[in-house]
Design a protein around this motif. Structure first.
Motif, short mmCIF file in Angstrom:
data_model
loop_
_atom_site.label_atom_id
_atom_site.label_comp_id
_atom_site.label_asym_id
_atom_site.label_seq_id
_atom_site.Cartn_x
_atom_site.Cartn_y
_atom_site.Cartn_z
N UNK A 235 0.86 -1.20 0.00
CA UNK A 235 0.00 0.00 0.00
C UNK A 235 0.88 1.24 0.00
N UNK B 113 -0.13 4.60 -1.03
CA UNK B 113 -0.76 5.91 -1.03
C UNK B 113 -0.10 6.81 0.02
N UNK B 114 0.06 8.06 -0.32
CA UNK B 114 0.67 8.99 0.62
C UNK B 114 -0.30 9.31 1.76
N UNK B 115 -1.58 9.40 1.41
CA UNK B 115 -2.62 9.70 2.39
C UNK B 115 -3.51 8.47 2.56
N UNK B 116 -3.66 8.04 3.78
CA UNK B 116 -4.57 6.92 4.07
C UNK B 116 -5.98 7.51 4.13
N UNK B 117 -6.61 7.59 2.97
CA UNK B 117 -7.82 8.39 2.81
C UNK B 117 -9.10 7.58 2.99
N UNK C 48 -9.60 1.05 4.73
CA UNK C 48 -9.07 1.11 3.36
C UNK C 48 -8.00 0.05 3.09
N UNK C 49 -6.97 0.01 3.93
CA UNK C 49 -5.83 -0.88 3.65
C UNK C 49 -6.27 -2.34 3.63
#
Lengths: 406, 406
Positions: A62, A64-68, A277-278
């Motif tokens: 994973x 992504x820079x932001x865990x959105x 999300x993750x």
């Protein structure tokens, strides 16, 4: 509580919530461990099988820079993988028929809240997954049990048994197949009978199919999705927890071809914003590689089931039928009170510095007095451990009965 | 729906659920993007600030072979980190005062269900976080709004305003400070007034403090945990979403020093088994490294707030006060209908191939007709984007009013 706050009142539903029969003995197990006693956990459906490496790799990948926030209906790649998974099982769905939930738990809560109001009733074959009670209590609804029996292998109740419990308050029939806690697998004719009965009586049919793959000796777990004539009244609740040995992921889903209902359930989903999300990214990878994993896992469980049955058969007075699915068995044991026995196994018993933890049967019944002599065993340990755990259970029964005859 | 299923009835609560005002316009935004129009998302509190690297590293470092169930109260390392975090803020807690939840959403649901039954009421300063309505509907409870006003910077309502709305059905006062959607930060005297009023009237006090760190110009967000005289009636709801720019983690917590209440809430927690495991590992790492992250993040948000206020001040007819906290502002704008306007911005407007998405104000009100001229703006974008987004909003207002005067 301080004098200042004697006026504080918790809700009726708070008082009505039962402590988890699966988890409420955990403090006793913790104390046993502190004393140096190893505890074989047959109380909870936590498999020891390694989660597929592909899931863990996807999590580690994973980037992504932001865990959105994700979409309320779940991330699209996961919904697409779930659609493909069902396609391979012969069920054609669109991604709009699929709402990703925070585990099967949330799927059940959303389904109940979508179809019932306070005071409404849901018929459920008994014994049943204990948390159905908790979810119904949260929704201020009532589980109405329909009995099944150990001596009959907890087979699906007859149409008449359901029929005579349907009232003006009944909103749905909810069932679980392959079944937790009994291991029973409903036959195709059972699922069809339930669909037809719901259609006749204007009820919803809620099916918990999280153990879909766990069917042995060539048995097939028929899905509610096969009921094409009744597709608008069918709500399926699913989870990756058992399928991928990933209980901590908290990823499940709701499946329904009823668009209006899906629209409603999405509103519940929007209120809680999104599932984690993750872990969804991990679950999507799991579905991409499901085949080889299932192929190796299911024979392992079948072997475990056979070992449990073999060892249980050696216990004088134990009553059970070999279950066809899931990874549970609910034997009747020669004990006066399964609750007292399960606690005693943790507080007063050990054999070669080890003991076995089981879930008392009464927690899986809504009918008072039932399940008093039954325990639920989850066969989620490796062969040798499992055999030893049941042997310790046998010795425990003997010692318990000796100690309580005095 | 097919003829076969005309008998199917969804629940009253399903009909009562509102579609998220923050998310219901998402399909229109998606269509705009398909047409090639960039959309500045000021509608949702999804920060663009990178999640702390330590959280991501902890996630990638998750090495367990089995992604297993965690404890229902949350993994111990996380509860210990949360305890340390509050210790550093001057609040002494034990890990037993902390129940980890699947985001702040679940914390609110559990709190409401623990203290209220169907028909019970909760007083909430209005406008309020829109999903309070959804959670109350799920619990069959009712949010009773207590008005606050744009011209007064949405300051805490007076004791009298709360008092005159307390009935035999009132179970609690619930508030959010720093506030979503208004940005207001309640003063210490406000929090004390609420505690005293709840004690006088036998109510619970529920505080949503997820924006605790987001207070500007030296303002301090006072916590309900300061109310030591009323500690048994205080329930605090928290989340890592905003604090660590980790909205997708779905990790929050409930904090209360009332042991009986914690015991109840744990029963709800046991029913849903546990929060997501991997994301809890990440959150624990976040708390271990919180200081440097917060130190750089808060000035960034303060700057963004100043930019938004600077640009909003250029819009003729816009009414607002500079908010002291959170990352929202709720200006009154010179538009006839914020709902229609927000949709129109996505369907009919673009400026240099871009448009701005805001959340219509009415969704944050329980009182019909209120918020019609207000929008919620989340200042979660970088300086240049934010300035541009508000400038586009200004041009949109002009064009909208021109188009609708015809």
């Amino acid at each position: 509580m301080s004098a200042e706050s004697r006026d504080l009142r918790q809700s009726r539903r708070a008082h009505a919530m039962q402590a988890s029969p699966i988890r409420r003995l955990v403090p006793l197990a913790d104390e046993a461990k502190k004393r140096g006693t190893a505890v074989y956990h047959l109380n909870i459906g936590q498999p020891d099988i390694a989660t597929p490496a592909e899931i863990m790799e996807a999590v580690r990948g994973f980037k992504d820079e932001v865990l959105a926030y994700g979409p309320s209906q779940g991330i699209l790649p996961l919904r697409q993988e779930i659609r493909n998974y069902f396609h391979n099982l012969g069920h054609e769905l669109t991604v709009d028929d699929i709402l990703v939930t925070t585990a099967g738990s949330e799927a059940i809560i959303f389904a109940l809240m979508a179809i019932g109001d306070p005071g409404d009733e849901v018929l459920v074959p008994e014994p049943f997954y204990t948390n159905y009670n908790g979810f119904a209590t949260m929704a201020d609804m009532k589980v109405v049990p329909v009995p099944t029996h150990a001596a009959e292998g907890f087979a699906c109740p007859t149409r008449e048994e359901f029929l005579k419990r349907i009232t003006s308050k009944t909103r749905a029939i909810m069932y679980c197949s392959p079944n937790n806690p009994t291991g029973a697998v409903f036959a195709r004719k059972d699922v069809e009978m339930l669909g037809a009965l719901c259609a006749e009586k204007g009820l919803w049919l809620l099916a918990d199919e999280v153990y879909r793959e766990f069917a042995y000796d060539g048995a097939v777990a028929h899905s509610c999705l096969e009921l094409r004539d009744h597709k608008d009244r069918v709500i399926m609740m699913d989870s990756v927890s058992k399928r991928f040995s990933a209980c901590g992921a908290r990823v499940g889903c709701l499946v329904s071809r009823n668009r209006e209902l899906m629209h409603t359930m999405l509103k519940f989903g929007q209120a809680r914003l999104c599932p984690p999300t993750i872990e969804q990214v991990g679950a999507a990878a799991g579905y991409r590689h499901i085949e080889s994993f299932i192929k190796s896992m299911i024979p392992e469980y079948q072997k475990r089931r056979d070992i449990v049955c073999e060892e249980l058969a050696k216990i004088p007075g134990a009553v059970f039928k070999k279950p066809a699915g899931a990874f549970y068995i609910m034997p009747q044991l020669p004990i006066d009170d399964a609750n007292r026995f399960a606690a005693w196994m943790l507080t007063d018993f050990q054999h070669e510095k080890a003991t076995t933890m089981v879930a008392p049967g009464d927690g899986f019944y809504a009918t008072a007095g039932k399940g008093k002599h039954e325990v639920r065993i989850a066969y989620v340990l490796k062969e040798a451990d499992l055999r030893k755990a049941i042997q310790i259970l046998a010795k425990g029964i003997e010692a318990y009965n000796a100690a309580h005859k005095k």
